[in-house]
Scaffold this active site. Structure first.
Site, mmCIF file in Angstrom:
data_model
loop_
_atom_site.group_PDB
_atom_site.id
_atom_site.type_symbol
_atom_site.label_atom_id
_atom_site.label_comp_id
_atom_site.label_asym_id
_atom_site.label_seq_id
_atom_site.Cartn_x
_atom_site.Cartn_y
_atom_site.Cartn_z
ATOM 1 N N LYS A 1 -8.964 -10.207 -0.559
ATOM 2 C CA LYS A 1 -9.648 -9.297 0.363
ATOM 3 C C LYS A 1 -11.029 -8.864 -0.138
ATOM 4 O O LYS A 1 -11.877 -8.477 0.668
ATOM 5 C CB LYS A 1 -8.777 -8.074 0.647
ATOM 6 C CG LYS A 1 -8.453 -7.204 -0.546
ATOM 7 C CD LYS A 1 -7.460 -6.117 -0.151
ATOM 8 C CE LYS A 1 -7.070 -5.258 -1.355
ATOM 9 N NZ LYS A 1 -6.021 -4.281 -1.022
ATOM 10 N N SER B 1 -0.335 -7.123 -3.303
ATOM 11 C CA SER B 1 -1.119 -6.165 -4.088
ATOM 12 C C SER B 1 -1.008 -6.353 -5.586
ATOM 13 O O SER B 1 -0.987 -5.391 -6.353
ATOM 14 C CB SER B 1 -0.731 -4.725 -3.701
ATOM 15 O OG SER B 1 -1.155 -4.449 -2.404
ATOM 16 N N GLU C 1 0.590 -0.375 8.062
ATOM 17 C CA GLU C 1 -0.439 -1.286 7.560
ATOM 18 C C GLU C 1 -1.822 -0.881 8.041
ATOM 19 O O GLU C 1 -2.020 -0.560 9.217
ATOM 20 C CB GLU C 1 -0.120 -2.717 8.033
ATOM 21 C CG GLU C 1 -0.583 -3.785 7.085
ATOM 22 C CD GLU C 1 0.223 -3.760 5.781
ATOM 23 O OE1 GLU C 1 -0.333 -3.282 4.765
ATOM 24 O OE2 GLU C 1 1.374 -4.195 5.781
ATOM 25 N N ASP D 1 -1.665 1.221 -2.186
ATOM 26 C CA ASP D 1 -1.251 0.265 -3.208
ATOM 27 C C ASP D 1 -1.091 0.936 -4.563
ATOM 28 O O ASP D 1 -0.090 0.760 -5.261
ATOM 29 C CB ASP D 1 -2.284 -0.858 -3.332
ATOM 30 C CG ASP D 1 -2.500 -1.611 -2.033
ATOM 31 O OD1 ASP D 1 -2.126 -1.078 -0.973
ATOM 32 O OD2 ASP D 1 -3.045 -2.719 -2.079
ATOM 33 N N ASP E 1 -3.808 3.734 5.656
ATOM 34 C CA ASP E 1 -4.011 4.682 4.557
ATOM 35 C C ASP E 1 -5.469 5.106 4.455
ATOM 36 O O ASP E 1 -5.773 6.281 4.234
ATOM 37 C CB ASP E 1 -3.508 4.111 3.231
ATOM 38 C CG ASP E 1 -4.136 2.777 2.855
ATOM 39 O OD1 ASP E 1 -4.678 2.082 3.741
ATOM 40 O OD2 ASP E 1 -4.071 2.408 1.658
ATOM 41 N N GLY F 1 -0.842 -11.173 -0.819
ATOM 42 C CA GLY F 1 -0.716 -9.965 -0.018
ATOM 43 C C GLY F 1 0.282 -8.968 -0.561
ATOM 44 O O GLY F 1 0.685 -8.052 0.151
#
Length: 433
Positions: free
Chosen positions: A209, A120, A23, A165, A26, A118
């Site tokens: 987000k 995506s 988490e 994602d 990336d 959460g």
């Protein structure tokens, strides 16, 4: 190639995914380990000759929207409505192929996942729109190229994501998790152990987000930590933006990078002035080169904690894959421990959890999960738990009774907030006419 026609409706289904470990790393250049689940975003699309892209949502909560095919696609970062995510994918394809006049499309979006949970769904929507825009305009790209374009185009809405994602949205396959690596982008199958299933549970706290600076603050802190670590070892930091780049420059192991973090970065928050002094830059350079548009008012930066999480989480991804590959008899226990360590790091070092998520994770562990952690950006959304197959029914009942039923709002959302998924239960894309 999908053959679009004005009298044909094509359905494009993108499956949602969860992160098993990896988490918030990336965008720091590190590999991640997600898997697809059965829940999905579905878009029905047909060509039209109206000269417009017409967008509608099956959920009446979200208003319709249309935009002219001949005008520049504008995305309002200050007002991240659902249709702007769709337009991110449209804009990415438009710019990739230099399309002045896009094909007219009528699109209806539906899905089986709660919004802002959460999982995506926003990235799946970007990927879905990128795919249909490419096909409607009779262009062609590989899945890898599409994933890279959609990762970049989602940044139009202001979120400085790293590409996990979008990559798993295109590259996922049924029956397996994936190790997603970057530079170059590639995906490797990861076989998960038999005898365990994954249960996804929504804490019922919504977090968009793009609507806050929480996510980009962490990106910025990692960027600054990159510069500070490079500077401490005499490495030219001007071209380094990701923590993985420092490790590559130093040819160090992740364990050595964790030791470097402990040596160089103090746990107390850094001020702008201290960072500028160490890096030898002006306040103006700091704002323009290191901060994002929605983090300009930041004055304190937790560099030690963020870098420690990233290097530790990158190590856990490799350990997770190693356990899956070697298939020890206690694989489920070992993977559960890595998931628990990941959540603790997200909670304590990266501070991207929330009280409700922590409560839910604790309940999941007490109810029989061998591992449980937040999945997605955090600050709300879902937990993913690894549960022995024989304990699934008792686990579901215990979580239902302990977390959902005592709260009327959660109880009303429970049916779409607590569900089981087999490993890699969803495929990446499903097309039908």
């Amino acid at each position: 190639m999908i053959l679009f026609a004005s009298n044909t409706v094509c359905h494009i289904r993108f499956f949602i995914f969860v992160t098993l470990t990896g988490e918030h790393i990336d965008y720091c250049g590190y590999s991640v380990l997600p898997m697809a689940i059965e829940q999905n975003i579905l878009t029905a699309v047909s060509l039209n000759d109206s000269g417009k892209i017409q967008l509608a949502n099956a959920n009446p909560k979200y208003k319709d929207f249309s935009v002219s095919c001949s005008e520049e696609i504008a995305i309002d970062r200050d007002d991240p409505q659902w249709y702007y995510y769709f337009l991110c994918g449209v804009k990415g394809i438009q710019e990739k192929f230099g399309l002045n006049n896009l094909a007219g499309m009528s699109c209806v979006v539906d899905g089986t996942i709660p919004p802002s949970s959460g999982l995506s769904s926003s990235s799946a929507l970007v990927c879905c729109s990128g795919l249909v825009t490419m096909e409607a305009n009779q262009k062609s790209l590989s899945k890898v190229a599409l994933a890279e374009i959609c990762a970049k185009s989602e940044r139009y809405i202001g979120t400085e994501g790293g590409g996990m994602d979008q990559s798993i949205s295109f590259l996922a396959e049924a029956g397996t998790a994936k190790l997603i690596e970057f530079q170059p982008l590639r995906a490797t199958d990861v076989k998960l152990p038999d005898g365990a299933v994954f249960v996804i549970s929504n804490c019922c706290v919504e977090m968009n987000k793009a609507a806050s600076s929480h996510y980009n603050i962490r990106v910025v802190e990692c960027r600054i930590a990159t510069k500070m670590l490079a500077q401490a070892r005499g490495v030219d930091s001007s071209r380094l933006l990701k923590l993985a780049h420092v490790q590559m420059e130093l040819k160090a192991s992740l364990e050595e990078m964790l030791a470097l973090v402990a040596e160089v970065l103090h746990p107390e928050p850094y001020s702008r002035e201290e960072i500028c002094k160490v890096l030898g830059i002006t306040s103006e350079q700091f704002s323009t080169e290191l901060l994002s548009a929605n983090t300009q008012d930041m004055t304190q930066f937790k560099l030690h904690q963020r870098a420690k999480h990233v290097y530790g989480e990158a190590a856990r991804v490799l350990q997770f894959k190693s356990v899956c590959d070697s298939e020890p008899t206690d694989a489920t226990r070992l993977l559960g421990e890595l998931m628990n360590q990941s959540h603790a790091s997200c909670r304590d070092l990266y501070e991207c959890s929330c009280p409700e998520l922590d409560q839910l994770v604790d309940i999941c562990l007490k109810s029989g999960a061998v591992g449980s952690r937040l999945t997605g950006a955090g600050w709300g959304g879902c937990a993913v738990s690894m549960v022995p197959s024989k304990k699934v029914e008792s686990f579901l009942q215990a979580v239902r009774e302990e977390y959902y039923l005592p709260d009327p709002r959660r109880a009303a959302m429970e049916k779409q907030s607590l569900f089981v998924s087999k490993p890699g239960g969803g495929a990446a894309i499903f097309l039908e006419e």
